[in-house]
Design a protein around this motif. Structure first.
Motif, PDB file in Angstrom:
ATOM      1  N   LEU A  55      -3.291  -4.764  -1.485  1.00  0.00           N
ATOM      2  CA  LEU A  55      -3.529  -3.431  -0.944  1.00  0.00           C
ATOM      3  C   LEU A  55      -4.349  -3.566   0.342  1.00  0.00           C
ATOM      4  CD1 LEU A  55      -4.153  -1.186  -4.055  1.00  0.00           C
ATOM      5  CD2 LEU A  55      -2.042  -1.696  -2.859  1.00  0.00           C
ATOM      6  N   THR A  90       0.826  -1.205   0.000  1.00  0.00           N
ATOM      7  CA  THR A  90       0.000   0.000   0.000  1.00  0.00           C
ATOM      8  C   THR A  90       0.865   1.263   0.000  1.00  0.00           C
ATOM      9  OG1 THR A  90      -1.595  -1.250   1.283  1.00  0.00           O
ATOM     10  CG2 THR A  90      -1.958   1.104   1.115  1.00  0.00           C
ATOM     11  N   THR A 111      -7.729   2.318  -2.060  1.00  0.00           N
ATOM     12  CA  THR A 111      -7.939   1.605  -3.321  1.00  0.00           C
ATOM     13  C   THR A 111      -8.278   0.140  -3.087  1.00  0.00           C
ATOM     14  OG1 THR A 111      -6.360   3.062  -4.332  1.00  0.00           O
ATOM     15  CG2 THR A 111      -6.937   1.064  -5.556  1.00  0.00           C
ATOM     16  N   ILE A 144       2.440  -4.771  -8.979  1.00  0.00           N
ATOM     17  CA  ILE A 144       1.977  -3.547  -8.325  1.00  0.00           C
ATOM     18  C   ILE A 144       2.091  -2.355  -9.278  1.00  0.00           C
ATOM     19  CG2 ILE A 144       4.239  -3.028  -7.275  1.00  0.00           C
ATOM     20  CD1 ILE A 144       0.937  -2.459  -5.473  1.00  0.00           C
ATOM     21  N   TYR A 145       3.071  -2.407 -10.180  1.00  0.00           N
ATOM     22  CA  TYR A 145       3.245  -1.271 -11.092  1.00  0.00           C
ATOM     23  C   TYR A 145       2.145  -1.204 -12.146  1.00  0.00           C
ATOM     24  CZ  TYR A 145       7.592  -0.597  -8.686  1.00  0.00           C
ATOM     25  OH  TYR A 145       8.496  -0.372  -7.692  1.00  0.00           O
ATOM     26  N   ALA A 193      -7.219  -3.700  -7.393  1.00  0.00           N
ATOM     27  CA  ALA A 193      -6.400  -4.756  -6.797  1.00  0.00           C
ATOM     28  C   ALA A 193      -7.197  -6.045  -6.708  1.00  0.00           C
ATOM     29  CB  ALA A 193      -5.918  -4.338  -5.413  1.00  0.00           C
ATOM     30  N   SER A 246       2.256   6.273  -6.875  1.00  0.00           N
ATOM     31  CA  SER A 246       1.163   6.658  -7.780  1.00  0.00           C
ATOM     32  C   SER A 246       0.720   8.110  -7.592  1.00  0.00           C
ATOM     33  CB  SER A 246      -0.025   5.709  -7.627  1.00  0.00           C
ATOM     34  OG  SER A 246      -0.734   5.974  -6.444  1.00  0.00           O
ATOM     35  N   TYR A 302       2.369   1.775  -3.309  1.00  0.00           N
ATOM     36  CA  TYR A 302       1.326   2.235  -4.220  1.00  0.00           C
ATOM     37  C   TYR A 302       1.043   3.723  -4.029  1.00  0.00           C
ATOM     38  CZ  TYR A 302      -3.318   2.445  -6.382  1.00  0.00           C
ATOM     39  OH  TYR A 302      -4.396   2.780  -7.146  1.00  0.00           O
ATOM     40  N   THR A 346       0.206  -7.412  -4.528  1.00  0.00           N
ATOM     41  CA  THR A 346      -0.866  -6.445  -4.796  1.00  0.00           C
ATOM     42  C   THR A 346      -1.914  -6.477  -3.685  1.00  0.00           C
ATOM     43  OG1 THR A 346      -2.121  -8.047  -6.098  1.00  0.00           O
ATOM     44  CG2 THR A 346      -0.605  -6.633  -7.297  1.00  0.00           C
ATOM     45  N   LEU A 392      -0.868  -1.788 -11.360  1.00  0.00           N
ATOM     46  CA  LEU A 392      -1.915  -1.090 -10.598  1.00  0.00           C
ATOM     47  C   LEU A 392      -1.620   0.401 -10.530  1.00  0.00           C
ATOM     48  CD1 LEU A 392      -2.632  -3.355  -7.484  1.00  0.00           C
ATOM     49  CD2 LEU A 392      -3.982  -3.069  -9.544  1.00  0.00           C
ATOM     50  N   ILE A 393      -0.334   0.723 -10.333  1.00  0.00           N
ATOM     51  CA  ILE A 393       0.060   2.129 -10.248  1.00  0.00           C
ATOM     52  C   ILE A 393      -0.219   2.825 -11.585  1.00  0.00           C
ATOM     53  CG2 ILE A 393       2.077   3.636 -10.091  1.00  0.00           C
ATOM     54  CD1 ILE A 393       3.129   1.698  -7.909  1.00  0.00           C
TER      55      ILE A 393
END
Lengths: 443, 325
Positions: free
Chosen positions: B277, B103, B257, B187-188, B261, B110, B106, B275, B190-191
């Motif tokens: 989150l 998190t 978020t 995770i990227y 995720a 982001s 992120y 991921t 998602l970002i």
């Protein structure tokens, strides 16, 4: 200098409100209470499955309602993903369904929490279980009481893309194959396909269909009888993970990205996407209908090739039909269970969509209407069931898994993945796995 | 007081009431009636909001505070366990730390990227071109789609092993990988999805830019100021209240978020919890593992963390936010 941004307080209060609102929703989303049962006059029923299974259920229910016009059934159905999340929320919110398809892996938790209704008192009256074996009924029995009627015989089978094997000039292995045989043919698949296809999906983190059988071959169970501890040793798990590390190294199994993508997603299964020819995930066929166009075949989970290896396979109950305790229509629900178990048309309509039918009579009823793949599936299941029945060294079928079992299974999957991605050594991950499992099972 | 007196007067001296007294008394009565009725009407109109505030926000919040000190599985009554949940979270739950890590990464990556992009695009769109409204709408579009499950599903396909992104890389001879299923890259994706949805801060920036005084820019142009200096010495300082507003909102948003995720990882938070989150973990604990007490404790920790971040933001804002008053 003009009229521009000077409304400091406005910004402050606006942000403040935004913060309060933002936080409020995340906090209040996590609150709930227990409530009373459903008040609607319809009998509500839920299940999960494939489209084929939905259609079969609906057909059987329609026929049932024709014979029992007083019972009005309102069905709701979905895939497995999120099915129990929704069920949990329904129970907590007081809108639990009257009748549901229950997972043999979860029946013990729900029964012990008082969610399910015991149905022993109906057996032999409105619930006809003629032909159900004791071992089969064990799948729905918790602490000596019956909480669900098994839909059929469930066994651990590997699904094989037979036409894929034939294309590479390889033969379907014998049903008495061992783990070493699995490694050999999987390595051959990778070689003969020019490195395009791996042999078998990574089973290092796979539990029910896979590691549990291996542990039983070692004479160990997954959980202890009382469900408070793991039933296997660190040595067994270490040997298991080392076997799969070897499989990945030999390209007999795909790299972890493929394994990870297939988690909770049948459509990404290595066999379904054409990256492997063997899979431990029985969902590829069985519940999901045939996803691939290839001719499929089935094999038992391999035998142990160490000295003193026992029969590791076992027979469980497929899925269950259970009634909820809060329901006021348990008697009607039981009637429906009985109908699914014994009615000839119901059995024919359902075919193998909820596993191999539970009774000898039912198996005879559907035999003629089966497809080629269905026949192969049933033949292999029969083979396993008979082998298990004859084996003198097999452990008793596992008790319904305890509370937290699904978390331990997920941990096993994640642990194997961590090793496969090279994030953790096997030794380090073993320690973490046993520590965390103990924490989960203690509650 | 006046009321009592005039009422008494009405009884005793009814005969000697003058027309002006009568008018006075009528006016008083009317005002009184207005005050009494008017006193409750506003609350009646506010009632729906109050019911919502107390019934749907404050009460559930307090309830979740209570539940956070209990062992509650949704199905059987809650058992008081004191601070066990909080203790467990910090001392023996590695997944909690995985989710904190995911998190924070992120949020920290982001939010600045999203705001930078939003500001950049807002500057580009802050001019009088033909059809500029169309461009603005086009850039805002992703944010309208943003929260949707559909777009997260598309994302999963685009960055999957056989997805569009790898096809694109293939044109340049680059061998891709499954970006969603690798713990180092998931995770990227998602970002990237978050950054792509820069529409809301962009619109706010645009509104701010439009309010900036023209005379300063004219003076700067006469002095021959370069565009870079103009941006850092004029635009950005004047815009700091807007930047601050956006930073606060976006940080809170990012911390909460959930949907992308959940959808992209198929509800698992994988691979390897990369991921996971915080909100997703909270959901999993509450609704999948049935540890609603623990989930409530998680929610309160999130509440405190966001409140902390926001407080720090407000304190720090004294040093960098420039208000023109």
């Amino acid at each position: 200098m003009g009229h521009q941004i000077s409304r400091r307080t406005l910004f402050r209060s606006a942000s403040g409100i935004a913060v309060a609102g933002a936080l409020g929703t995340s906090l209040s989303a996590c609150s709930g209470g227990t409530g009373a049962g459903s008040t609607s006059s319809d009998l509500t029923m839920i299940w999960w499955g494939s489209d084929d299974r939905h259609a079969a259920y609906k057909k059987v229910l329609a026929a049932f309602q024709k014979k029992n016009p007083k019972i009005k059934i309102r069905p709701t159905y979905s895939g497995y993903d999120g099915y129990f999340d929704k069920f949990n929320t329904n129970i907590a919110g007081g809108s639990a369904p009257d009748l549901l398809q229950m997972d043999t892996a979860l029946v013990a938790q729900y029964a012990r929490k008082g969610v399910l209704a015991p149905i022993d008192s109906y057996v032999g009256k409105s619930l006809d279980l003629t032909g159900f074996s004791k071992t089969l009924l064990a799948a729905g029995t918790v602490d000596g009481k019956l909480y669900g009627v098994p839909s059929g015989i469930g066994v651990n089978q590997l699904t094989v893309n037979r036409s894929g094997l034939e294309k590479l000039g390889l033969e379907l292995p014998d049903r008495e194959w061992t783990w070493a045989d699995l490694k050999k043919i999987s390595t051959d698949v990778h070689k003969k396909s020019g490195g395009k296809i791996y042999g078998v999906d990574d089973g290092g983190g796979s539990t029910l269909q896979c590691f549990e059988v291996f542990a039983r071959e070692k004479g160990e169970t997954f959980f202890t009888e009382d469900g408070k501890k793991l039933g296997f040793t660190a040595d067994t798990l270490q040997e298991w993970w080392e076997y799969w590390a070897g499989m990945r190294k030999a390209n007999a199994s795909p790299p972890p990205a493929i394994t990870s993508a297939a988690h909770n997603d049948l459509t990404k299964n290595a066999v379904v996407i054409g990256k492997a020819l063997f899979t431990f995930d029985s969902g590829v066929y069985g519940a999901g209908g045939s996803i691939t166009d290839a001719q499929l075949d089935f094999l038992p989970t391999p035998r142990g090739d160490f000295s003193g290896a026992r029969e590791g396979n076992f027979v469980n109950g497929g899925v269950l039909l259970s009634a909820t305790k809060a329901s006021k229509k348990v008697a009607d629900s039981v009637k429906i269970m009985s109908y699914f178990a014994q009615d000839a048309t119901a059995i024919k309509d359902m075919q193998l969509l909820r596993g191999i039918p539970p009774t000898e009579k039912a198996r005879e009823l559907i035999a003629s209407g089966l497809t080629e793949t269905d026949k192969l599936n049933m033949a292999n299941a029969d083979y396993i069931a008979q082998r298990v029945g004859k084996a003198s060294d097999a452990l008793a079928a596992p008790a319904p898994p305890p509370q937290g079992a699904d978390q331990v299974w997920d941990l096993l999957f994640q642990s194997n993945l961590a090793v496969a991605f090279g994030k953790k050594s096997i030794k380090a991950q073993l320690g973490a796995f046993f520590d965390q499992s103990a924490g989960i099972l203690e509650g | 007081m006046t009321v009592a007196k005039s009422d008494a007067g009405a009884g005793e001296q009814a005969a000697s009431v003058t027309p002006s007294d009568q008018r006075e008394r009528d006016r008083m009565r009317r005002r009184l009636a207005r005050r009494r009725g008017g006193g409750w009407w506003p609350y009646a109109f506010l009632a729906p909001w109050f019911i919502g505030l107390f019934g749907l926000t404050i009460y559930p919040m307090l309830d979740s505070l209570y539940l956070s000190f209990t062992d509650f599985d949704l199905l059987t009554p809650a058992q008081w366990v004191g601070v066990d949940n909080y203790d467990k979270m910090f001392t023996e739950d590695p997944v909690f730390w995985d989710s904190v890590h995911a998190t924070l990464l992120y949020v920290v990556v982001s939010v600045p990227l999203k705001l930078a992009l939003a500001l950049g695009v807002a500057m580009l769109l802050n001019r009088d071109l033909r059809g500029i409204g169309l461009y603005r709408a086009a850039f805002y579009l992703p944010s309208l789609l943003g929260g949707a499950v559909a777009i997260a599903i598309v994302w999963r396909q685009v960055f999957g092993g056989d997805g569009l992104f790898n096809d694109f890389l293939g044109w340049f001879g680059i061998a891709g990988q499954d970006w969603i299923s690798s713990p180092d890259t998931a995770i990227y994706t998602l970002i990237l999805l978050a950054v792509w949805q820069f529409g809301t801060p962009m619109v706010i920036f645009l509104a701010g830019l439009k309010q900036l005084p023209k005379d300063v820019y004219e003076a700067a142009a006469i002095d021959g100021v370069t565009p870079v200096t103009r941006f850092f010495r004029i635009t950005l300082p004047l815009l700091t209240p807007i930047v601050f507003f956006n930073v606060v909102l976006q940080i809170i948003d990012a911390f909460k978020t959930f949907t992308p995720a959940f959808v992209i990882s198929n509800g698992s938070g994988g691979p390897l919890n990369s991921t996971m989150l915080y909100s997703l973990y909270l959901y999993k604990k509450g609704f999948t593992d049935l540890q609603m007490g623990y989930a409530s404790a998680l929610a309160w920790v999130l509440f405190l963390v966001i409140a902390g971040f926001t407080a720090v933001n407000f304190i720090a804002s004294r040093y960098w936010v420039h208000y023109d008053d």
